[in-house]
Design an enzyme around this catalytic site. Structure first.
Site, short mmCIF file in Angstrom:
data_model
loop_
_atom_site.label_atom_id
_atom_site.label_comp_id
_atom_site.label_asym_id
_atom_site.label_seq_id
_atom_site.Cartn_x
_atom_site.Cartn_y
_atom_site.Cartn_z
N CYS A 1 -18.02 11.88 3.03
CA CYS A 1 -17.01 11.80 4.08
C CYS A 1 -17.50 10.82 5.13
O CYS A 1 -18.69 10.83 5.51
CB CYS A 1 -16.81 13.19 4.70
SG CYS A 1 -15.58 13.24 6.03
N HIS B 1 -9.21 16.74 0.24
CA HIS B 1 -10.18 16.39 1.29
C HIS B 1 -9.45 16.10 2.59
O HIS B 1 -9.85 16.57 3.67
CB HIS B 1 -11.01 15.18 0.82
CG HIS B 1 -12.10 14.78 1.75
ND1 HIS B 1 -13.42 14.99 1.49
CD2 HIS B 1 -12.05 14.13 2.94
CE1 HIS B 1 -14.16 14.51 2.49
NE2 HIS B 1 -13.35 13.98 3.39
N GLU B 2 -8.36 15.30 2.51
CA GLU B 2 -7.65 14.92 3.75
C GLU B 2 -6.85 16.10 4.31
O GLU B 2 -6.75 16.24 5.54
CB GLU B 2 -6.73 13.72 3.49
CG GLU B 2 -7.43 12.46 2.97
CD GLU B 2 -8.67 12.07 3.76
OE1 GLU B 2 -8.72 12.32 5.00
OE2 GLU B 2 -9.61 11.51 3.14
N HIS C 1 -9.08 18.03 6.39
CA HIS C 1 -9.30 17.44 7.70
C HIS C 1 -8.23 17.86 8.70
O HIS C 1 -8.54 18.24 9.83
CB HIS C 1 -9.31 15.90 7.61
CG HIS C 1 -10.66 15.31 7.36
ND1 HIS C 1 -11.76 15.58 8.16
CD2 HIS C 1 -11.09 14.47 6.40
CE1 HIS C 1 -12.81 14.91 7.69
NE2 HIS C 1 -12.43 14.23 6.62
#
Lengths: 170, 182
Positions: A101, A143-144, A147
Site C-alpha cells: 500500500c 483494497h480500495e 480504504h
C-alpha cells in the site's frame, strides 16, 4: 489538478470511515482528477480519497497499469474504474496475494482476499452500476473499499510469522 | 539409563554458524534434539531447544556445555531440566485467533491489549510488534496469535477490543484462524 502527497500510516485520515458523496458536481470531478494525477505519478494500481487526505467514499482502480514480468500474460481488466460510494455486495472464492500500500510504504503482507467480488458504486456523474471483478482486479477493488471504510490491509494478516514482510524496494 | 529432558535457551549476536555450533555442542554430549524455535530481533539471534539425553544424572556436563557455548561461541545460554510431561505436552487443539492492532504509537498499547486478553482468558501463543517511522509521526503495528477461551467468545472479545481500540485511538481487528480438522 495535481499530484497530491500520499498520507502515510498512522495518519488519522486513513483510520476514519469516509463520508458518502452526495454532490456529483465540479468538486467531485476535481477530486477524481487529483486521484488520477496522483496515481499516474506513482507505482500503484489504485488510490482512495483518504490517501490524499479527503474523507470521502471515492476511489479509482486501474490494474492495466500493473507491471508484468517479460513474457507473462496481463490479466483482463476493465481499465480505469471510478468508484463513488462503493459497497461490495457479493464475494466468493479465496486468494492469498502479497499486498502492499502506498500509505504503508515499509510493509507488505500476505492477506486473505476474495477471488471474485461484485461491487455496487456510482460513477463520476452519479449513475449507479454493479461490476463483478476477479483476480488481481478484485484484490485492488477490495483494497480500495477497505480504504474508504477506514481500514488497511493490516486488518487481514492471519499469520504473523509469515504474513508481514518488510518491503525492501518499491 | 534414564532419559532426561532439557530446555536450552541461547542468544547472541546474529552471525552465520550459530545453529551449527549449538547443534554440534549438543551432539558432542550425546543429546537428541526434539523440538526448536528460533527468531531474530534487531541484530540478535535467539533459539529455544528441547532435547533429551540418556545418561546418569550429573551436572558436570551441563556446566561444560554452557561454558563452551559462552567461551567458544560467545553465546548466552540457560539450561533448564524438564519433566517428560513438560517437554512433550501440547494439550488438545484449541480455537485460534489473530488480533491485529495498528495506529499511532503511544505508550501502553501492548500492556493494555495483552492485559485485556488475559482478563478474558485468551492465551497468547505468539506476538509481534513493529514500529514505523516513515509517517509524520511514529506508527505501531501489533499482531497477536492465540487461543480464545472458546470460539463462541470471539464476538464478545471482538466488540470489547474494538471499544478498547477506540479508547487507545488505534484500530483493532480480530480474525478466527482455527484450522479445520481434515
Amino acid at each position: 489538478m495535481a499530484v497530491r502527497p500520499i498520507r502515510i500510516f498512522p495518519d488519522p485520515v486513513l483510520a476514519a470511515p469516509c463520508a458518502r458523496v452526495t454532490d456529483f458536481g465540479p468538486r467531485l470531478a476535481h477530486l477524481l482528477q487529483d486521484l488520477r494525477d496522483t496515481l499516474e505519478g506513482g507505482p500503484g494500481v489504485g488510490i482512495a480519497a483518504p490517501q490524499i487526505g479527503v474523507n470521502e467514499r471515492v476511489a479509482i482502480v486501474d490494474v492495466s497499469r500493473r507491471r508484468v514480468k517479460k513474457g507473462a500474460t496481463m490479466e483482463a481488466s476493465h481499465g480505469l474504474i471510478v468508484l463513488v460510494n462503493p459497497e461490495i455486495t457479493a464475494a466468493r472464492g479465496l486468494q492469498t496475494p502479497r499486498e502492499g500500500c502506498l500509505s504503508v510504504p515499509d510493509w507488505l503482507a500476505d492477506v486473505r482476499r476474495f477471488e471474485t467480488v461484485t461491487v455496487r458504486a456510482s460513477d463520476a456523474s452519479g449513475g449507479e452500476f454493479c461490476l463483478t471483478v476477479s483476480g488481481f482486479e478484485a484484490l485492488a477493488v477490495q483494497h480500495e473499499v477497505d480504504h474508504v471504510n477506514g481500514r488497511l490491509f493490516l486488518d487481514h494478516v492471519t499469520n504473523l510469522k509469515t504474513d508481514l514482510i518488510r518491503r525492501k524496494a518499491y | 539409563m534414564k532419559t532426561h529432558y532439557y530446555l536450552l535457551s541461547v542468544s547472541g549476536s546474529d552471525r552465520t554458524g550459530i545453529v551449527a555450533a549449538v547443534a554440534n555442542e549438543l551432539f558432542r554430549h550425546g543429546c537428541n534434539l526434539e523440538d526448536s524455535s528460533m527468531m531474530r530481533l534487531g541484530s540478535e539471534f535467539g533459539i529455544f531447544l528441547i532435547f533429551t539425553r540418556r545418561a546418569a544424572a550429573n551436572s558436570d556436563w551441563e556446566m561444560a556445555l554452557l561454558e563452551r557455548l559462552r567461551t567458544r561461541h560467545a553465546l548466552q545460554a540457560v539450561l533448564k531440566r524438564l519433566t517428560k510431561k513438560e517437554a512433550v505436552s501440547r494439550g488438545p487443539q484449541r480455537a485460534k485467533a489473530v488480533v491485529s492492532v495498528y495506529g499511532p504509537d503511544r505508550p501502553g498499547i501492548v500492556a493494555r491489549i495483552t492485559t485485556y486478553l488475559f482478563a478474558r482468558r485468551f492465551n497468547i501463543t505468539d506476538l509481534s510488534t513493529h514500529r514505523t517511522t516513515t509517517g509524520l509521526r511514529p506508527g505501531y503495528i501489533l499482531v497477536i496469535e492465540g487461543e480464545p477461551f472458546s470460539i463462541g467468545s470471539l464476538p464478545t472479545l471482538r466488540r470489547g477490543l474494538e471499544r478498547l481500540g477506540s479508547a487507545l485511538k488505534t484500530r483493532v481487528a480480530v480474525k478466527d484462524v482455527t484450522s479445520a480438522k481434515l
